[in-house]
Design a protein around this motif. Structure first.
Motif, PDB file in Angstrom:
ATOM      1  N   LEU A   1       0.805  -1.220   0.000  1.00  0.00           N
ATOM      2  CA  LEU A   1       0.000   0.000   0.000  1.00  0.00           C
ATOM      3  C   LEU A   1       0.842   1.275   0.000  1.00  0.00           C
ATOM      4  O   LEU A   1       0.343   2.346  -0.344  1.00  0.00           O
ATOM      5  N   LYS A   2       2.102   1.160   0.392  1.00  0.00           N
ATOM      6  CA  LYS A   2       2.974   2.336   0.391  1.00  0.00           C
ATOM      7  C   LYS A   2       3.535   2.557  -1.012  1.00  0.00           C
ATOM      8  O   LYS A   2       3.975   1.624  -1.663  1.00  0.00           O
ATOM      9  N   ASP A   3       3.522   3.783  -1.458  1.00  0.00           N
ATOM     10  CA  ASP A   3       4.010   4.127  -2.785  1.00  0.00           C
ATOM     11  C   ASP A   3       5.471   3.704  -2.946  1.00  0.00           C
ATOM     12  O   ASP A   3       6.330   4.098  -2.156  1.00  0.00           O
ATOM     13  N   GLY A   4       5.746   2.885  -3.946  1.00  0.00           N
ATOM     14  CA  GLY A   4       7.117   2.460  -4.222  1.00  0.00           C
ATOM     15  C   GLY A   4       7.568   1.236  -3.461  1.00  0.00           C
ATOM     16  O   GLY A   4       8.585   0.638  -3.807  1.00  0.00           O
ATOM     17  N   SER A   5       6.819   0.821  -2.421  1.00  0.00           N
ATOM     18  CA  SER A   5       7.237  -0.325  -1.619  1.00  0.00           C
ATOM     19  C   SER A   5       7.078  -1.617  -2.403  1.00  0.00           C
ATOM     20  O   SER A   5       6.125  -1.801  -3.162  1.00  0.00           O
ATOM     21  N   LEU A   6       8.018  -2.544  -2.189  1.00  0.00           N
ATOM     22  CA  LEU A   6       7.960  -3.858  -2.825  1.00  0.00           C
ATOM     23  C   LEU A   6       7.551  -4.951  -1.840  1.00  0.00           C
ATOM     24  O   LEU A   6       7.461  -6.119  -2.210  1.00  0.00           O
ATOM     25  N   VAL A   7       7.331  -4.584  -0.571  1.00  0.00           N
ATOM     26  CA  VAL A   7       6.996  -5.566   0.463  1.00  0.00           C
ATOM     27  C   VAL A   7       5.482  -5.623   0.619  1.00  0.00           C
ATOM     28  O   VAL A   7       4.858  -4.658   1.053  1.00  0.00           O
ATOM     29  N   VAL A   8       4.900  -6.762   0.246  1.00  0.00           N
ATOM     30  CA  VAL A   8       3.444  -6.887   0.203  1.00  0.00           C
ATOM     31  C   VAL A   8       2.869  -7.595   1.428  1.00  0.00           C
ATOM     32  O   VAL A   8       1.652  -7.632   1.597  1.00  0.00           O
ATOM     33  N   ASN A   9       3.721  -8.171   2.282  1.00  0.00           N
ATOM     34  CA  ASN A   9       3.249  -8.962   3.403  1.00  0.00           C
ATOM     35  C   ASN A   9       2.377  -8.139   4.344  1.00  0.00           C
ATOM     36  O   ASN A   9       2.703  -6.990   4.660  1.00  0.00           O
ATOM     37  N   SER A  10       1.302  -8.746   4.841  1.00  0.00           N
ATOM     38  CA  SER A  10       0.405  -8.047   5.755  1.00  0.00           C
ATOM     39  C   SER A  10       1.128  -7.643   7.032  1.00  0.00           C
ATOM     40  O   SER A  10       0.828  -6.593   7.614  1.00  0.00           O
ATOM     41  N   SER A  11       2.082  -8.463   7.475  1.00  0.00           N
ATOM     42  CA  SER A  11       2.826  -8.145   8.687  1.00  0.00           C
ATOM     43  C   SER A  11       3.711  -6.927   8.509  1.00  0.00           C
ATOM     44  O   SER A  11       4.180  -6.337   9.484  1.00  0.00           O
ATOM     45  N   GLN A  12       3.951  -6.536   7.250  1.00  0.00           N
ATOM     46  CA  GLN A  12       4.805  -5.388   6.957  1.00  0.00           C
ATOM     47  C   GLN A  12       3.995  -4.223   6.367  1.00  0.00           C
ATOM     48  O   GLN A  12       4.547  -3.347   5.713  1.00  0.00           O
ATOM     49  N   GLY A  13       2.674  -4.234   6.588  1.00  0.00           N
ATOM     50  CA  GLY A  13       1.854  -3.105   6.158  1.00  0.00           C
ATOM     51  C   GLY A  13       1.142  -3.279   4.834  1.00  0.00           C
ATOM     52  O   GLY A  13       0.540  -2.331   4.325  1.00  0.00           O
ATOM     53  N   GLY A  14       1.188  -4.480   4.254  1.00  0.00           N
ATOM     54  CA  GLY A  14       0.521  -4.708   2.983  1.00  0.00           C
ATOM     55  C   GLY A  14      -0.969  -4.952   3.144  1.00  0.00           C
ATOM     56  O   GLY A  14      -1.467  -5.147   4.256  1.00  0.00           O
ATOM     57  N   GLY A  15      -1.685  -4.948   2.028  1.00  0.00           N
ATOM     58  CA  GLY A  15      -3.113  -5.202   2.026  1.00  0.00           C
ATOM     59  C   GLY A  15      -3.456  -6.311   1.051  1.00  0.00           C
ATOM     60  O   GLY A  15      -2.568  -6.995   0.529  1.00  0.00           O
ATOM     61  N   THR A  16      -4.760  -6.496   0.803  1.00  0.00           N
ATOM     62  CA  THR A  16      -5.192  -7.548  -0.112  1.00  0.00           C
ATOM     63  C   THR A  16      -6.222  -7.015  -1.103  1.00  0.00           C
ATOM     64  O   THR A  16      -6.829  -5.973  -0.887  1.00  0.00           O
ATOM     65  N   LYS A  17      -6.389  -7.774  -2.184  1.00  0.00           N
ATOM     66  CA  LYS A  17      -7.378  -7.460  -3.225  1.00  0.00           C
ATOM     67  C   LYS A  17      -8.106  -8.748  -3.617  1.00  0.00           C
ATOM     68  O   LYS A  17      -7.564  -9.838  -3.475  1.00  0.00           O
ATOM     69  N   ASP A  18      -9.314  -8.589  -4.152  1.00  0.00           N
ATOM     70  CA  ASP A  18      -9.972  -9.710  -4.787  1.00  0.00           C
ATOM     71  C   ASP A  18      -9.279  -9.978  -6.115  1.00  0.00           C
ATOM     72  O   ASP A  18      -8.889  -9.043  -6.824  1.00  0.00           O
ATOM     73  N   THR A  19      -9.096 -11.260  -6.438  1.00  0.00           N
ATOM     74  CA  THR A  19      -8.419 -11.650  -7.681  1.00  0.00           C
ATOM     75  C   THR A  19      -9.425 -12.302  -8.611  1.00  0.00           C
ATOM     76  O   THR A  19     -10.029 -13.314  -8.268  1.00  0.00           O
ATOM     77  N   TRP A  20      -9.592 -11.722  -9.782  1.00  0.00           N
ATOM     78  CA  TRP A  20     -10.554 -12.244 -10.747  1.00  0.00           C
ATOM     79  C   TRP A  20      -9.827 -12.959 -11.887  1.00  0.00           C
ATOM     80  O   TRP A  20      -8.950 -12.381 -12.526  1.00  0.00           O
ATOM     81  N   VAL A  21     -10.237 -14.185 -12.138  1.00  0.00           N
ATOM     82  CA  VAL A  21      -9.821 -14.867 -13.360  1.00  0.00           C
ATOM     83  C   VAL A  21     -11.055 -14.908 -14.260  1.00  0.00           C
ATOM     84  O   VAL A  21     -12.095 -15.467 -13.887  1.00  0.00           O
ATOM     85  N   LEU A  22     -10.948 -14.310 -15.424  1.00  0.00           N
ATOM     86  CA  LEU A  22     -12.091 -14.233 -16.341  1.00  0.00           C
ATOM     87  C   LEU A  22     -12.412 -15.592 -16.934  1.00  0.00           C
ATOM     88  O   LEU A  22     -11.520 -16.442 -17.103  1.00  0.00           O
ATOM     89  N   GLU A  23     -13.683 -15.812 -17.234  1.00  0.00           N
ATOM     90  CA  GLU A  23     -14.110 -17.106 -17.768  1.00  0.00           C
ATOM     91  C   GLU A  23     -13.618 -17.330 -19.189  1.00  0.00           C
ATOM     92  O   GLU A  23     -13.399 -18.460 -19.607  1.00  0.00           O
ATOM     93  N   ASP A  24     -13.489 -16.264 -19.977  1.00  0.00           N
ATOM     94  CA  ASP A  24     -12.963 -16.425 -21.344  1.00  0.00           C
ATOM     95  C   ASP A  24     -12.292 -15.136 -21.781  1.00  0.00           C
ATOM     96  O   ASP A  24     -12.226 -14.184 -21.040  1.00  0.00           O
TER      97      ASP A  24
END
Length: 475
Positions: A452-475
């Motif tokens: 969530l921090k601009d420029g950060s490469l660390v995505v772990n929730s323990s390090q301040g990251g968040g989550t998103k819904d992931t969509w895989v399209l049917e076609d």
């Protein structure tokens, strides 16, 4: 991170040219009122708090539970992209299972010199107690979470393998449920592959791994370390969704050569135990004597073939980040094919030349502990201060075999919903894989973690990251 660095954005090609997977979503988003979306974002946070979707960061008081921030802009993957990814993941998981069976039996990969003997023999994750033991159905990794990163249109890399006790699937499910509640109209306009059947598939897959002497419908249970564990919400969530008992070590005992759980009607035999307890704490008679989390004697019952433990003890060696560097060779050794998914270039600091290179280029690299997880104990060189670099260099020199290093990848970005509109942030992806004698099943999508921090490469929730819904399209 340097501002001039270019990243592949999964939604936008340039400032206003939308990639095909996001085209329909962009049409919808362009007509939405930002005020309404802000309100929906607050509603999602309230829902997560009300539902109890929290986690504890190790080293902090239990009262300081945190919400994992949820971003309402989905991460969208085209069907053709997912097809390639899933084939690569399935190939990798097959190879990992074959590797685990081999190192605990004939050790042909060591005899062939493909993997150094000392990488296994000196590895704390290798369990001598598993030598000669074949799990029911020959399945070691019943549940796998493979971390994937992207750097370009068709450039996917495996960042690491999670074969011990991969977590995060509850967030994948709750993220989708939240999006369905907030934006039901979106899912009638855009055909997205469902993920809601994961708990049913998990129970079915675990039941298929029951011991050969199991008669009737297998009894499945989840073993949790307890309420103070950082992933306890997930343990209770999955037990509820699967319709199985959530147990702790003190609820279990050995009865007539089987593991049984205490019930109001007496002790009931368990056929499959989905454990969320680490190897060291699983059995005080075989591992740490002081453990209060496991079950005395469970390894003897397991070796006798009277219970399935998922994932199998000793699978943690497949998560070793030094071993990770040999995965392309491991995949080819057991499948006879080149790895579909690429590895990230990795320097093993245990090797003299590699250590010298890493120390010289520390400010450019990401350094990780070989058994580390959750973003703990790592160094992101480009974001580190001179003091941090100096301190970490000293740790490296003191215990080089504990670390590997990798280049700082140009991770892809996906927009988040920020106060000033859409803003790009780096992401990774953890698809969840189920393995049984009946085959391999990969849930379409997985958990997208976002820095969530601009420029950060660390995505772990323990390090301040968040989550998103992931969509895989049917076609």
């Amino acid at each position: 991170m340097p501002s001039e660095r270019q990243y592949f954005d999964e939604m936008l090609l340039g400032s206003d040219n939308v990639r095909v997977p996001y085209a329909e979503y962009q049409k919808w988003f362009a007509n939405e009122d930002p005020t309404r979306l802000s309100k929906k974002s607050k509603e999602a946070e309230a829902f997560f708090r009300r539902t109890g979707i929290t986690f504890n960061v190790y080293g902090q008081a239990a009262a300081q539970e945190r919400l994992i921030p949820f971003d309402l802009i989905p991460r969208i993957i085209a069907n053709r992209e997912w097809t390639k990814l899933s084939k690569g993941i399935e190939q990798r998981v097959q190879a990992i299972n074959a590797f685990l069976h081999d190192i605990y039996h004939r050790q042909e990969i060591l005899r062939a010199g493909v993997v150094p003997v000392e990488l296994i023999s000196r590895n704390e994750a290798f369990l001598p107690q598993m030598i000669g033991v074949t799990p029911p159905g020959s399945v070691y990794t019943h549940i796998v979470g493979t971390d994937i990163v992207r750097t370009g249109e068709d450039d996917f890399f495996v960042l690491e393998d999670n074969a011990r006790t991969p977590s995060g699937v509850s967030y994948m499910l709750e993220n989708r449920e939240t999006m369905l509640q907030m934006f039901p109209e979106l899912f009638s306009q855009i055909k997205v592959q469902p993920v809601s059947d994961y708990p049913k598939n998990l129970r079915r897959s675990l039941a298929a791994c029951a011991p050969d002497n199991c008669t009737g419908k297998p009894t499945v249970a989840i073993l949790t370390p307890g309420i103070h564990n950082s992933a306890y919400f997930e343990h209770s969530f999955l037990a509820d969704q699967m319709g199985v008992e959530l147990v702790e070590g003190h609820d279990l005992r050995v009865v007539d050569g089987h593991i049984a759980m205490r019930t109001t009607e007496g002790y009931k035999v368990i056929d499959v135990l989905y454990r969320r307890v680490d190897d060291d704490y699983l059995d005080p008679l075989n591992f740490k004597p002081e453990s209060m989390l496991g079950v005395p004697g469970i390894m003897d019952v397991y070796r006798a073939g009277n219970i399935t433990i998922a994932n199998a003890p000793g699978t943690g060696i497949a998560d070793d980040k030094a071993l990770y560097s040999y995965m392309p060779e491991i995949v080819e050794f057991y499948t006879g094919e080149k790895a579909i998914l690429k590895n990230v270039q990795t320097w093993r600091c245990s090797e003299t030349d590699s250590l010298a290179y890493v120390l010289e280029h520390l400010a450019e690299l990401v350094v990780k502990e070989v058994h580390g997880s959750g973003g703990y104990g790592m160094l992101v060189g480009p974001a580190a201060s001179k003091k941090e670099l100096t301190s970490f260099a000293a740790k490296l020199q003191k215990n080089p075999s504990n670390y590997i290093a990798q280049p700082t990848l140009s991770l892809s970005t996906v927009p988040i919903f920020a106060k000033k509109g859409l803003a790009p942030r780096h992401v990774d992806l953890r698809p969840f894989v189920l393995v049984s004698p009946k085959g391999i099943s990969i849930t379409p999508g997985g958990l997208t973690r976002v820095a969530l921090k601009d420029g950060s490469l660390v995505v772990n929730s323990s390090q301040g990251g968040g989550t998103k819904d992931t969509w895989v399209l049917e076609d």
